[in-house]
Design an enzyme around this catalytic site. Structure first.
Site, PDB file in Angstrom:
ATOM      1  N   THR A 185       0.857  -1.190   0.000  1.00 30.79           N
ATOM      2  CA  THR A 185       0.000   0.000   0.000  1.00 30.79           C
ATOM      3  C   THR A 185       0.898   1.245   0.000  1.00 30.79           C
ATOM      4  O   THR A 185       2.059   1.152   0.375  1.00 30.79           O
ATOM      5  CB  THR A 185      -0.816  -0.063   1.311  1.00 30.79           C
ATOM      6  OG1 THR A 185      -1.829  -1.026   1.147  1.00 30.79           O
ATOM      7  CG2 THR A 185      -1.414   1.246   1.720  1.00 30.79           C
ATOM      8  N   ARG A 213     -14.192  -6.675   1.157  1.00 30.09           N
ATOM      9  CA  ARG A 213     -13.340  -6.537   2.342  1.00 30.09           C
ATOM     10  C   ARG A 213     -12.749  -5.126   2.425  1.00 30.09           C
ATOM     11  O   ARG A 213     -12.310  -4.560   1.426  1.00 30.09           O
ATOM     12  CB  ARG A 213     -12.224  -7.582   2.257  1.00 30.09           C
ATOM     13  CG  ARG A 213     -11.203  -7.531   3.385  1.00 30.09           C
ATOM     14  CD  ARG A 213      -9.970  -6.765   2.983  1.00 30.09           C
ATOM     15  NE  ARG A 213      -8.952  -6.787   4.037  1.00 30.09           N
ATOM     16  CZ  ARG A 213      -7.914  -5.953   4.076  1.00 30.09           C
ATOM     17  NH1 ARG A 213      -7.766  -5.041   3.126  1.00 30.09           N
ATOM     18  NH2 ARG A 213      -7.036  -6.027   5.043  1.00 30.09           N
ATOM     19  N   VAL A 214     -12.766  -4.540   3.598  1.00 30.09           N
ATOM     20  CA  VAL A 214     -12.127  -3.240   3.825  1.00 30.09           C
ATOM     21  C   VAL A 214     -11.136  -3.404   4.968  1.00 30.09           C
ATOM     22  O   VAL A 214     -11.469  -3.983   6.005  1.00 30.09           O
ATOM     23  CB  VAL A 214     -13.168  -2.156   4.191  1.00 30.09           C
ATOM     24  CG1 VAL A 214     -12.492  -0.835   4.495  1.00 30.09           C
ATOM     25  CG2 VAL A 214     -14.179  -1.988   3.062  1.00 30.09           C
ATOM     26  N   GLY A 215      -9.920  -2.901   4.772  1.00 39.33           N
ATOM     27  CA  GLY A 215      -8.899  -2.988   5.832  1.00 39.33           C
ATOM     28  C   GLY A 215      -8.846  -1.708   6.638  1.00 39.33           C
ATOM     29  O   GLY A 215      -9.875  -1.086   6.928  1.00 39.33           O
ATOM     30  N   ASP A 216      -7.653  -1.294   6.987  1.00 38.05           N
ATOM     31  CA  ASP A 216      -7.465  -0.110   7.833  1.00 38.05           C
ATOM     32  C   ASP A 216      -7.299   1.175   7.029  1.00 38.05           C
ATOM     33  O   ASP A 216      -7.519   2.274   7.553  1.00 38.05           O
ATOM     34  CB  ASP A 216      -6.196  -0.286   8.681  1.00 38.05           C
ATOM     35  CG  ASP A 216      -4.984  -0.489   7.786  1.00 38.05           C
ATOM     36  OD1 ASP A 216      -4.977  -1.471   7.012  1.00 38.05           O
ATOM     37  OD2 ASP A 216      -4.068   0.349   7.826  1.00 38.05           O
ATOM     38  N   GLY A 236       0.179  -2.425   6.424  1.00 36.52           N
ATOM     39  CA  GLY A 236       0.268  -3.759   7.017  1.00 36.52           C
ATOM     40  C   GLY A 236      -1.081  -4.438   6.996  1.00 36.52           C
ATOM     41  O   GLY A 236      -1.984  -4.019   6.272  1.00 36.52           O
ATOM     42  N   GLY A 238      -4.531  -5.069   7.692  1.00 38.22           N
ATOM     43  CA  GLY A 238      -5.590  -4.205   8.210  1.00 38.22           C
ATOM     44  C   GLY A 238      -6.399  -4.815   9.336  1.00 38.22           C
ATOM     45  O   GLY A 238      -6.776  -4.119  10.288  1.00 38.22           O
TER      46      GLY A 238
HETATM   47  N1  ASP Z   1      -3.289  -1.990   5.216  1.00 37.06           N
HETATM   48  C1  ASP Z   1      -3.743  -2.454   3.942  1.00 37.06           C
HETATM   49  C2  ASP Z   1      -4.991  -3.277   4.114  1.00 37.06           C
HETATM   50  O1  ASP Z   1      -5.070  -4.074   5.037  1.00 37.06           O
HETATM   51  C3  ASP Z   1      -2.732  -3.245   3.212  1.00 37.06           C
HETATM   52  C4  ASP Z   1      -1.387  -2.638   3.169  1.00 37.06           C
HETATM   53  O2  ASP Z   1      -0.998  -1.826   3.987  1.00 37.06           O
HETATM   54  O3  ASP Z   1      -0.654  -2.987   2.256  1.00 37.06           O
HETATM   55  O4  ASP Z   1      -5.869  -3.146   3.291  1.00 37.06           O
END
Ligand code: ASP
Length: 304
Positions: A185, A213-216, A236, A238
């Site tokens: 990311t 799906r949604v991460g952080d 990282g 999420g």
């Molecule tokens: N944090 C992002 C997610 O979990 C992925 C990443 O940082 O590469 O969507």
């Protein structure tokens, strides 16, 4: 008379687990942001400029380089911006645009802070963002490797049985024939000459994941935070980052007077070493990064 001007600063990352060989992409992005600051644009415009450059690069998991979803067709992207003047905008599960970060910036001008899925895409069209769908060769290769790994016993994502993805499968198409992929990311934090702070981040999400799906990355306080004491961007896994409200936790430590390097290290120390984590931050006087993986970064300050 006192000189109350601040030293402009830009710090860009290309994701926890990203290759240091791609660091030139971060340098290029930091240069775009610094050029914006030197033209007199503010911290938010500069952070956004850095992330647009990273989204267009194609080597990072954002914009044109976004990872493919498990069906091998869909690309869902998340992005967010925030600054110390109170501007906040984000998009989640957005499809069909070239630069999700610009749509997130446009959301900041609406009565809302976060738009997702079909509504986000319709909003993008009404704001004049053309339809765009591109999948890089790197993303196609990653997808092939991922599908292959999901058919083995080697967990493709930390602490999750590969069978879970088959069990909860929610794509239109059945899994075809599908290596943990790095979390590359992108994100940027900036400080402008007036002492405003901003953060911008963009991702194609983490693979493997279910549809929707949604991460952080688009979640305020988890993947990003900016306030009067600085700005923090996180990368990282999420699902783990959100449980620690990591960006806000680190921001609060900096706001409380903790040296920036220690605040970042304490943020990192909250996680098991097997979980990819990376952080960047800028404060009134400092800027720095920490990751438990290789993480391309570029720092630029204007000392004039
Ligand atoms: N944090 C992002 C997610 O979990 C992925 C990443 O940082 O590469 O969507």
């Amino acid at each position: 008379m006192h000189d109350t001007r601040c030293r402009p600063a830009v710090l860009v990352h290309g994701g926890a687990g990203g290759s240091r060989q791609d660091e030139d992409g971060c340098v290029h992005a930091a240069e775009s942001a610094m050029a914006a600051l030197q033209r007199g644009e503010d911290a938010l415009a500069a952070a956004t400029a850095a992330v647009v450059t990273m989204e267009d690069d194609g080597r990072f998991n954002a914009g044109s380089g976004s990872v493919l979803c498990l069906d091998g067709l869909t690309v869902e992207m998340d992005a967010a911006v925030m600054d110390s003047r109170g501007r906040l905008g984000a998009v989640a599960c957005l499809q069909g645009v070239k630069n999700p970060i610009l749509v997130a910036l446009a959301v900041a001008a609406t009565p809302h802070w976060l738009l997702c899925g079909e509504g986000a895409e319709r909003f993008a069209r009404t704001r004049g963002f053309a339809h765009h769908y591109a999948v890089s060769e790197k993303s196609r290769n990653r997808h092939r490797q991922l599908i292959a790994q999901l058919h083995t016993d080697a967990a493709a994502t930390y602490d999750v049985d590969n069978q879970e993805f088959m069990r909860f499968w929610n794509y239109d198409k059945p899994i075809s024939a599908a290596v943990a992929t790095p979390c590359d990311t992108v994100g940027a934090v900036t400080r402008d000459i007036q002492g405003n702070f901003a953060v911008a981040g963009s991702t194609g999400g983490s693979a493997p994941s279910l549809l929707g799906r949604v991460g952080d990355t688009p979640i305020v306080g988890s993947g990003f935070y900016a306030g009067p004491f600085g700005a923090v961007a996180v990368t990282g896994l999420g699902e783990h980052i959100v449980r620690h409200l990591l960006a806000h936790t680190v921001y609060q430590a900096i706001a409380g007077g903790m040296p920036l390097a220690l605040a970042l290290q304490q943020g990192l120390d909250r996680f098991d070493a097997q979980i990819d984590i990376g952080l960047i931050a800028v404060s009134r006087t400092e800027a720095g990064s920490r990751s438990n993986r290789s993480m391309p970064t570029a720092l630029m300050t204007d000392d004039r």
